[in-house]
Design an enzyme around this catalytic site. Structure first.
Site, mmCIF file in Angstrom:
data_model
loop_
_atom_site.group_PDB
_atom_site.id
_atom_site.type_symbol
_atom_site.label_atom_id
_atom_site.label_comp_id
_atom_site.label_asym_id
_atom_site.label_seq_id
_atom_site.Cartn_x
_atom_site.Cartn_y
_atom_site.Cartn_z
ATOM 1 N N GLY A 55 0.783 -1.024 0.137
ATOM 2 C CA GLY A 55 0.085 0.035 0.115
ATOM 3 C C GLY A 55 0.840 1.355 -0.092
ATOM 4 N N SER A 96 1.071 3.639 -2.275
ATOM 5 C CA SER A 96 0.811 4.806 -3.304
ATOM 6 C C SER A 96 0.424 6.091 -2.641
ATOM 7 C CB SER A 96 -0.364 4.194 -4.170
ATOM 8 O OG SER A 96 -1.586 3.846 -3.517
ATOM 9 N N SER A 97 0.179 5.852 -1.427
ATOM 10 C CA SER A 97 -0.204 7.308 -0.640
ATOM 11 C C SER A 97 0.252 7.181 0.876
ATOM 12 C CB SER A 97 -1.718 7.559 -0.903
ATOM 13 O OG SER A 97 -2.388 6.587 -0.449
ATOM 14 N N GLY A 98 -0.017 8.347 1.484
ATOM 15 C CA GLY A 98 -0.301 8.207 3.091
ATOM 16 C C GLY A 98 1.049 7.574 3.866
ATOM 17 N N SER A 105 -1.343 -1.493 12.688
ATOM 18 C CA SER A 105 -2.656 -1.468 13.001
ATOM 19 C C SER A 105 -3.220 0.006 13.258
ATOM 20 C CB SER A 105 -2.391 -2.055 14.490
ATOM 21 O OG SER A 105 -3.774 -2.093 15.381
ATOM 22 N N TYR A 144 -14.207 -1.674 10.859
ATOM 23 C CA TYR A 144 -12.479 -1.460 10.649
ATOM 24 C C TYR A 144 -12.099 -1.627 12.198
ATOM 25 C CZ TYR A 144 -8.448 1.842 10.137
ATOM 26 O OH TYR A 144 -6.999 2.098 10.473
ATOM 27 N N ALA A 182 -13.028 -3.846 14.202
ATOM 28 C CA ALA A 182 -12.854 -5.370 14.355
ATOM 29 C C ALA A 182 -11.654 -5.766 13.724
ATOM 30 C CB ALA A 182 -14.099 -6.018 13.794
ATOM 31 N N LYS A 215 -8.928 -3.982 12.883
ATOM 32 C CA LYS A 215 -7.657 -3.940 13.647
ATOM 33 C C LYS A 215 -7.507 -4.633 14.862
ATOM 34 C CE LYS A 215 -5.894 -1.032 10.428
ATOM 35 N NZ LYS A 215 -4.663 -1.266 9.614
ATOM 36 N N PHE A 268 -3.680 10.725 11.396
ATOM 37 C CA PHE A 268 -2.677 11.329 10.508
ATOM 38 C C PHE A 268 -3.126 11.743 9.352
ATOM 39 C CE2 PHE A 268 -0.206 9.448 13.786
ATOM 40 C CZ PHE A 268 0.754 10.498 14.197
ATOM 41 N N THR A 290 -4.143 11.659 5.994
ATOM 42 C CA THR A 290 -3.582 10.868 4.765
ATOM 43 C C THR A 290 -4.958 10.680 3.866
ATOM 44 O OG1 THR A 290 -4.385 8.411 5.683
ATOM 45 C CG2 THR A 290 -2.103 9.382 5.955
HETATM 46 N N1 LIG Z 1 -4.240 8.098 8.443
HETATM 47 C C1 LIG Z 1 -4.478 7.439 9.731
HETATM 48 O O1 LIG Z 1 -4.727 8.425 10.732
HETATM 49 C C2 LIG Z 1 -4.442 6.202 10.413
HETATM 50 C C3 LIG Z 1 -4.496 5.890 11.611
HETATM 51 C C4 LIG Z 1 -4.463 4.568 11.763
HETATM 52 C C5 LIG Z 1 -4.150 3.566 11.181
HETATM 53 N N2 LIG Z 1 -4.022 3.789 9.828
HETATM 54 C C6 LIG Z 1 -3.758 2.763 9.119
HETATM 55 O O2 LIG Z 1 -2.608 3.033 8.118
HETATM 56 C C7 LIG Z 1 -2.479 2.247 6.867
HETATM 57 C C8 LIG Z 1 -2.225 3.276 5.827
HETATM 58 O O3 LIG Z 1 -3.264 3.995 5.434
HETATM 59 P P1 LIG Z 1 -3.423 5.687 5.172
HETATM 60 O O4 LIG Z 1 -3.744 6.274 6.330
HETATM 61 O O5 LIG Z 1 -1.700 5.686 4.788
HETATM 62 O O6 LIG Z 1 -4.319 5.591 4.142
HETATM 63 P P2 LIG Z 1 -4.031 5.658 2.568
HETATM 64 O O7 LIG Z 1 -3.334 7.059 2.326
HETATM 65 O O8 LIG Z 1 -5.470 5.622 2.078
HETATM 66 O O9 LIG Z 1 -3.433 4.484 2.256
HETATM 67 C C9 LIG Z 1 -3.681 3.274 2.101
HETATM 68 C C10 LIG Z 1 -3.032 2.474 1.234
HETATM 69 O O10 LIG Z 1 -3.479 0.929 0.999
HETATM 70 C C11 LIG Z 1 -3.710 0.882 -0.347
HETATM 71 N N3 LIG Z 1 -4.409 -0.525 -0.612
HETATM 72 C C12 LIG Z 1 -5.774 -0.477 -0.285
HETATM 73 N N4 LIG Z 1 -6.372 -1.745 -0.625
HETATM 74 C C13 LIG Z 1 -5.177 -2.427 -1.197
HETATM 75 C C14 LIG Z 1 -4.882 -3.695 -1.675
HETATM 76 N N5 LIG Z 1 -6.195 -4.802 -1.535
HETATM 77 N N6 LIG Z 1 -3.893 -4.206 -2.005
HETATM 78 C C15 LIG Z 1 -2.940 -3.185 -1.769
HETATM 79 N N7 LIG Z 1 -2.561 -1.880 -1.303
HETATM 80 C C16 LIG Z 1 -4.257 -1.591 -1.015
HETATM 81 C C17 LIG Z 1 -4.058 1.956 -0.871
HETATM 82 O O11 LIG Z 1 -3.806 1.740 -2.171
HETATM 83 P P3 LIG Z 1 -5.000 2.718 -3.427
HETATM 84 O O12 LIG Z 1 -4.252 3.860 -3.700
HETATM 85 O O13 LIG Z 1 -4.733 1.533 -4.570
HETATM 86 O O14 LIG Z 1 -6.143 2.660 -2.769
HETATM 87 C C18 LIG Z 1 -3.243 3.059 -0.280
HETATM 88 O O15 LIG Z 1 -1.990 2.796 -1.009
HETATM 89 C C19 LIG Z 1 -3.788 1.529 7.070
HETATM 90 O O16 LIG Z 1 -3.660 0.062 7.434
HETATM 91 C C20 LIG Z 1 -4.690 2.073 8.074
HETATM 92 O O17 LIG Z 1 -5.721 1.490 8.552
HETATM 93 C C21 LIG Z 1 -4.108 4.953 9.200
#
Ligand SMILES: NC(=O)c1ccc[n+]([C@@H]2O[C@H](COP(=O)([O-])OP(=O)(O)OC[C@H]3O[C@@H](n4cnc5c(N)ncnc54)[C@H](OP(=O)(O)O)[C@@H]3O)[C@@H](O)[C@H]2O)c1
Length: 280
Positions: free
Chosen positions: A9, A11-13, A136, A150, A152, A154, A183, A185
């Site tokens: 994953g 591509s972003s965040g 997580s 979600y 559940a 995590k 954060f 994203t």
């Molecule tokens: N941001 C927060 O506040 C926060 C807080 C707690 C936990 N998290 C966790 O951090 C992780 C990253 O999330 P993020 O916040 O950085 O959000 P994000 O920018 O939406 O990044 C999520 C990434 O996961 C990829 N993805 C989704 N489904 C996928 C699949 N089937 N196979 C491969 N890649 C896939 C997305 O790719 P696409 O571009 O193709 O959609 C994207 O690159 C997640 O596990 C999220 O639950 C985030």
């Protein structure tokens, strides 16, 4: 030359930030994403940091994910570290979530993470060393309304990681959990997903609107994910990494509050947040 690090994953965040931080620190990074045509932002950020990395296609929820991981490792060599970062969140009350949305969250956040982990483990075990960093969430520790499924997923990641940790420790493989608070994203913006069955005048409409507004306000003010990336890099580099890393002031405050104040008091706060007119 640094270690080979496989990240899902990217591509972003958090995944993008982690890939750049690890590459800039001198590691060999294989940044995977389900759609490599979305690699532009990652490649630009890596170039700006003077770092180089490899991009590979990987959809963690695809049935072919384990074979794809083995192909990638055959091409780039065995991974020292795996960062299981790919994740999705579908907002809305559980009762209004379509079964497909429930399953999609588990397929990506839990079964995808397990499939990729299982594909890298034989080589790590063979090498007698390795790091598996599972991203997580504070939602893996505290369940809040509006993200029940979600949460559940995590919680499942937490339980899985805690048990897997002991299974692979004898082979020199460390399992670590990163539990971010909020954060800024794309998970809250471009990648925001609402339950397919959320009804604008259904019984949960007022609650869903209030929660959505709060989450979005919070996300807009939240810091970018660099501290999470830095924490993941530390877990990869540390000789003896901690099992849990709770990250973000909001996450630390929520977890402390949940542990310290009685449930009755905590519930009063949550009830205020989700109160709906009695007639419903
Ligand atoms: N941001 C927060 O506040 C926060 C807080 C707690 C936990 N998290 C966790 O951090 C992780 C990253 O999330 P993020 O916040 O950085 O959000 P994000 O920018 O939406 O990044 C999520 C990434 O996961 C990829 N993805 C989704 N489904 C996928 C699949 N089937 N196979 C491969 N890649 C896939 C997305 O790719 P696409 O571009 O193709 O959609 C994207 O690159 C997640 O596990 C999220 O639950 C985030």
């Amino acid at each position: 030359m640094g270690h080979l690090i496989l990240i899902t994953g990217s591509s972003s965040g958090i995944g993008l930030a982690t890939a750049v931080a690890c590459a800039a620190a001198g590691h060999r990074v294989v940044a995977t994403m389900r759609r490599p045509d979305k690699a532009g932002a990652l490649l630009a950020a890596a170039a700006a940091a003077g770092a180089s990395l490899e991009v590979e296609q990987l959809d963690v929820a695809a049935a072919s994910a384990p074979d794809r991981v083995r192909e990638i490792l055959q091409k780039h060599g065995p991974a020292y570290a795996l960062v299981n970062n790919a994740g999705i969140a579908v907002g809305g009350a559980f009762e209004e979530q379509a079964d497909d949305d429930v399953r999609a969250q588990f397929e990506t956040n839990v079964f995808g993470l397990m499939a990729v982990t299982r594909a890298v483990l034989p080589a790590m075990r063979g090498a007698g060393r390795g790091r598996i960093v599972n991203v997580s969430s504070v939602s893996g520790l505290v369940g809040l309304p509006g993200v029940s499924v979600y949460a559940a997923t995590k919680h499942a990641v937490e339980g899985f990681s805690e048990a897997l940790r002991w299974e692979v420790a004898p082979f020199g493989v460390h399992v670590c959990l990163v539990e971010p608070g909020t954060f800024k994203t794309e998970i809250f913006f471009e990648n925001q997903r609402r339950g397919a069955h959320i009804s604008p005048d259904g019984p949960y409409a007022a609650m869903t609107r209030t929660l959505e507004q709060l989450v979005l306000q919070d996300a807009a003010k939240a810091p970018p994910p660099a501290p999470v990336a830095a924490a993941i890099l530390r877990l990869i580099d540390a000789p003896s990494p901690p099992f849990r890393t709770l990250i973000g002031r909001d996450a630390r405050a929520l977890v402390a509050l949940r542990r310290v104040i009685p449930d009755r008091l905590f519930a009063t706060g949550i009830r205020r947040l989700v109160s709906v007119p009695r007639s419903r």
